[in-house]
Design a protein around this motif. Structure first.
Motif, PDB file in Angstrom:
ATOM      1  N   GLY A 108       1.103  -1.151  -0.455  1.00  0.00           N
ATOM      2  CA  GLY A 108      -0.240  -0.171  -0.016  1.00  0.00           C
ATOM      3  C   GLY A 108       0.727   1.112   0.282  1.00  0.00           C
ATOM      4  O   GLY A 108       1.720   0.777   0.052  1.00  0.00           O
TER       5      GLY A 108
ATOM      6  N   LEU B 134      -8.955  -3.078   1.252  1.00  0.00           N
ATOM      7  CA  LEU B 134      -8.800  -3.814  -0.126  1.00  0.00           C
ATOM      8  C   LEU B 134     -10.151  -4.225  -0.870  1.00  0.00           C
ATOM      9  O   LEU B 134      -9.497  -4.117  -2.087  1.00  0.00           O
TER      10      LEU B 134
ATOM     11  N   SER C 112      -3.277  -4.130   0.249  1.00  0.00           N
ATOM     12  CA  SER C 112      -3.348  -5.329  -0.714  1.00  0.00           C
ATOM     13  C   SER C 112      -2.466  -6.098   0.190  1.00  0.00           C
ATOM     14  O   SER C 112      -1.545  -5.647   0.731  1.00  0.00           O
TER      15      SER C 112
ATOM     16  N   SER D   4     -11.107  -1.327  -2.151  1.00  0.00           N
ATOM     17  CA  SER D   4     -10.476   0.005  -3.266  1.00  0.00           C
ATOM     18  C   SER D   4      -9.376  -0.685  -3.957  1.00  0.00           C
ATOM     19  O   SER D   4      -8.658   0.414  -4.487  1.00  0.00           O
ATOM     20  N   GLU D   5      -8.909  -1.529  -3.514  1.00  0.00           N
ATOM     21  CA  GLU D   5      -7.175  -2.105  -3.815  1.00  0.00           C
ATOM     22  C   GLU D   5      -6.217  -1.041  -3.235  1.00  0.00           C
ATOM     23  O   GLU D   5      -5.233  -0.924  -4.036  1.00  0.00           O
ATOM     24  N   ARG D   6      -6.387  -0.071  -2.190  1.00  0.00           N
ATOM     25  CA  ARG D   6      -5.104   1.100  -1.567  1.00  0.00           C
ATOM     26  C   ARG D   6      -4.951   0.215  -1.074  1.00  0.00           C
ATOM     27  O   ARG D   6      -2.917   0.962  -0.973  1.00  0.00           O
TER      28      ARG D   6
END
Length: 106
Positions: free
Chosen positions: A61, A80, A86, A82-84
């Motif tokens: 991140g 998770l 992982s 928002s995929e900011r």
């Protein structure tokens, strides 16, 4: 390796968590932002690991997102989805890592 790029709260949370093992932290947007944190009774940041070593879990991140997660301004689910942020690795270690990251913000 510039450890000051890591969110200050991250190492203290990991150290206080009682987690054991090797964790990889990848800071997106930070040159050379790959850190290995060896957890035993303390948190030791190492620059590299042996070819035959593999991290138990990987946390990825950007510093701002990790700080938001640690401060409670962002939930683990939102991070998770928002995929900011992982995570990858051993599911048991990931679950324990999640608990360690959220300890003070819940």
């Amino acid at each position: 390796m510039n450890v000051s790029e890591l969110p200050p709260e991250l190492l203290s949370r990991l150290e206080a968590s009682g987690l054991q093992g090797l964790y990889k932290v990848e800071l997106r947007g930070v040159p050379d932002g790959i850190y290995y944190v060896r957890l035993n009774d303390s948190a030791e940041v190492v620059g590299a690991i042996a070819d035959n070593e593999h991290p138990d879990a990987i946390l990825r991140g950007d510093p701002e997102s990790l700080t938001a997660l640690l401060s409670g301004r962002m939930s683990f689910s939102d991070a998770l989805v928002s995929e900011r942020v992982s995570v990858a690795g051993d599911i048991t270690k990931i679950d324990a890592l999640k608990d360690a990251l959220l300890t003070a913000s819940s």
